[in-house]
Design a protein around this motif. Structure first.
Motif, PDB file in Angstrom:
ATOM      1  N   ILE A   1       9.767  10.792   1.355  1.00  0.00           N
ATOM      2  CA  ILE A   1       8.596  11.212   1.405  1.00  0.00           C
ATOM      3  C   ILE A   1       7.939  10.233   0.597  1.00  0.00           C
ATOM      4  N   PHE A   2       6.517   9.620   1.080  1.00  0.00           N
ATOM      5  CA  PHE A   2       5.866   8.687   0.598  1.00  0.00           C
ATOM      6  C   PHE A   2       4.399   8.958   0.556  1.00  0.00           C
TER       7      PHE A   2
ATOM      8  N   GLY B   1      -3.407   6.797   0.420  1.00  0.00           N
ATOM      9  CA  GLY B   1      -4.034   8.096   0.188  1.00  0.00           C
ATOM     10  C   GLY B   1      -3.406   9.050   0.849  1.00  0.00           C
ATOM     11  N   LYS B   2      -2.515   9.297   1.778  1.00  0.00           N
ATOM     12  CA  LYS B   2      -1.965  10.183   2.499  1.00  0.00           C
ATOM     13  C   LYS B   2      -0.428  10.419   1.969  1.00  0.00           C
ATOM     14  N   ARG B   3       0.074  11.470   1.947  1.00  0.00           N
ATOM     15  CA  ARG B   3       1.423  11.991   1.652  1.00  0.00           C
ATOM     16  C   ARG B   3       2.158  12.212   2.791  1.00  0.00           C
ATOM     17  N   ILE B   4       3.082  11.713   3.169  1.00  0.00           N
ATOM     18  CA  ILE B   4       3.812  11.913   4.451  1.00  0.00           C
ATOM     19  C   ILE B   4       5.402  12.209   4.188  1.00  0.00           C
ATOM     20  N   THR B   5       5.914  13.159   4.908  1.00  0.00           N
ATOM     21  CA  THR B   5       7.267  13.297   4.805  1.00  0.00           C
ATOM     22  C   THR B   5       8.052  13.292   6.237  1.00  0.00           C
ATOM     23  N   LEU B   6       8.833  12.429   6.157  1.00  0.00           N
ATOM     24  CA  LEU B   6       9.619  12.169   7.268  1.00  0.00           C
ATOM     25  C   LEU B   6      11.124  12.627   7.527  1.00  0.00           C
ATOM     26  N   VAL B   7      11.664  13.457   8.061  1.00  0.00           N
ATOM     27  CA  VAL B   7      13.052  13.783   8.448  1.00  0.00           C
ATOM     28  C   VAL B   7      13.608  12.660   9.188  1.00  0.00           C
TER      29      VAL B   7
ATOM     30  N   TYR C   1       0.753  -1.231   0.065  1.00  0.00           N
ATOM     31  CA  TYR C   1      -0.164  -0.029   0.117  1.00  0.00           C
ATOM     32  C   TYR C   1       0.675   1.176  -0.024  1.00  0.00           C
ATOM     33  N   ILE C   2       2.157   1.232   0.077  1.00  0.00           N
ATOM     34  CA  ILE C   2       2.994   2.353  -0.142  1.00  0.00           C
ATOM     35  C   ILE C   2       3.567   2.771  -1.299  1.00  0.00           C
ATOM     36  N   LYS C   3       3.785   3.714  -1.571  1.00  0.00           N
ATOM     37  CA  LYS C   3       4.641   4.242  -2.657  1.00  0.00           C
ATOM     38  C   LYS C   3       5.685   5.129  -2.227  1.00  0.00           C
ATOM     39  N   ILE C   4       6.542   4.978  -2.488  1.00  0.00           N
ATOM     40  CA  ILE C   4       7.795   5.865  -2.248  1.00  0.00           C
ATOM     41  C   ILE C   4       8.045   7.144  -3.289  1.00  0.00           C
ATOM     42  N   ILE C   5       8.039   8.227  -3.017  1.00  0.00           N
ATOM     43  CA  ILE C   5       8.122   9.100  -3.959  1.00  0.00           C
ATOM     44  C   ILE C   5       9.560   9.729  -3.976  1.00  0.00           C
ATOM     45  N   THR C   6      10.135   9.785  -2.971  1.00  0.00           N
ATOM     46  CA  THR C   6      11.913  10.090  -2.802  1.00  0.00           C
ATOM     47  C   THR C   6      12.357   9.622  -1.673  1.00  0.00           C
ATOM     48  N   ILE C   7      13.609   9.359  -1.568  1.00  0.00           N
ATOM     49  CA  ILE C   7      14.236   8.848  -0.290  1.00  0.00           C
ATOM     50  C   ILE C   7      15.713   8.998  -0.273  1.00  0.00           C
ATOM     51  N   ASP C   8      16.325   9.503   0.621  1.00  0.00           N
ATOM     52  CA  ASP C   8      17.754   9.265   0.754  1.00  0.00           C
ATOM     53  C   ASP C   8      17.982   9.043   2.470  1.00  0.00           C
ATOM     54  N   ASN C   9      19.252   9.195   2.766  1.00  0.00           N
ATOM     55  CA  ASN C   9      19.624   8.533   4.252  1.00  0.00           C
ATOM     56  C   ASN C   9      19.018   9.602   5.240  1.00  0.00           C
ATOM     57  N   HIS C  10      18.443  10.781   4.777  1.00  0.00           N
ATOM     58  CA  HIS C  10      17.984  11.630   5.862  1.00  0.00           C
ATOM     59  C   HIS C  10      16.589  11.935   5.979  1.00  0.00           C
ATOM     60  N   LYS C  11      15.868  11.844   4.640  1.00  0.00           N
ATOM     61  CA  LYS C  11      14.547  12.134   4.597  1.00  0.00           C
ATOM     62  C   LYS C  11      13.815  11.093   3.454  1.00  0.00           C
TER      63      LYS C  11
END
Length: 291
Positions: free
Chosen positions: A82-83, A87-93, A70-80
């Motif tokens: 966005i997925f 139906g919810k877009r979430i950013t985690l630092v 159920y998850i789609k990864i928009i962008t990811i690196d070692n620190h941040k």
């Protein structure tokens, strides 16, 4: 094979399955982890091709595998990261310090239009999930400065300053103060005094309710503080739903809540050894209380 050997095999199978869920090139990823490569190319299922550090490769699989498919990864690196999830877009630092249970284990709670008290908010992932699912207000409590500062960044990153109020304090049986470390802390660390660090307040649950309430929903995951908090509280009747991750059995909590009119169910418990707790031999599960 002895018990320790069996547990190692089980752990390997779980890890392998997690890698298969999240990486299309999981064989290559595992090999490069074993070889201790510092930078590993990953082809993320439902996500981009990118490079992650050795530890981050393992953390991503451990944290996010159970959110698939159920998850789609928009962008990811070692620190941040966005997925999108359900139906919810979430950013985690600093996502490596979080946990996926924030997005799976609390869906029983009906937070839409409600005021939520989140005790043990860590980096803010659960508070963000409540806000994105319609909570009117979330008071998010985290005692340790390291995850608390990350939580502030995550609240801002998701534009939820108008819904989530983060408070750097502990919860205990009396209002007092304690000095705690400013260094990185492990998920699962209970509140401990430190010779060096910063002084934070410790509040009773009733004080928080009176100062920041009223509330409809209580979520509590505070590595053992639930017993002093719940058993000493006189204001629990204000909640319509309570979910507590208990760490040393649920019977005392269950009895207290039933005596004041809640219907209470406890999940099956599991024995957990947590080296970061004062009492590392835990009996862990969830308590669900409702009216």
């Amino acid at each position: 094979m002895d018990i320790a050997g069996i547990e190692k095999v089980k752990g390997f199978i779980i890890t392998l399955n997690n890698y298969r869920k999240v990486y299309n090139n999981y064989y290559s990823v595992i090999l490069k982890r074993v070889l201790k490569n510092d930078k590993i190319k990953v082809n993320i299922r439902n996500g981009p091709n990118t490079f992650l550090g050795n530890d981050e490769v393992a953390k991503f699989a451990a944290i996010f595998a159970n959110l698939y498919p159920y998850i789609k990864i928009i962008t990811i690196d070692n620190h941040k990261i966005i997925f999108e999830y359900k139906g919810k877009r979430i950013t985690l630092v600093d996502w490596v310090y979080g946990g996926s249970e924030a997005f799976t284990d609390y869906n029983w709670l009906n937070v839409s239009g409600k005021d939520v008290l989140d005790v043990g908010a860590n980096i803010g992932d659960s508070a963000i999930w409540f806000a994105l699912n319609g909570a009117k207000k979330v008071i998010a409590i985290e005692p340790y400065p390291f995850p608390y500062e990350i939580m502030l960044k995550n609240i801002r990153a998701n534009n939820l300053d108008n819904i989530i109020l983060a408070i750097n304090c502990g919860i205990g049986k009396e209002n007092t103060k304690i000095k705690v470390t400013k260094e990185a802390t492990f998920r699962g660390s209970n509140l401990k005094a430190s010779k060096e660090g910063v002084e934070i307040p410790v509040y009773t649950l009733d004080y928080v309710i009176e100062k920041y309430g009223p509330f409809d929903i209580l979520k509590m995951d505070c590595e053992g503080c639930e017993y002093e908090a719940i058993l000493n509280s006189k204001n629990l009747e204000i909640f319509s739903q309570i979910q507590i991750e208990y760490h040393y059995g649920c019977e005392n909590l269950k009895t207290k809540l039933e005596n004041i009119g809640f219907n209470v169910k406890c999940s099956n418990s599991v024995k957990v050894y947590n080296p970061h707790a004062d009492n590392p031999n835990m009996i862990v599960g969830y308590l669900y209380a409702y009216k």
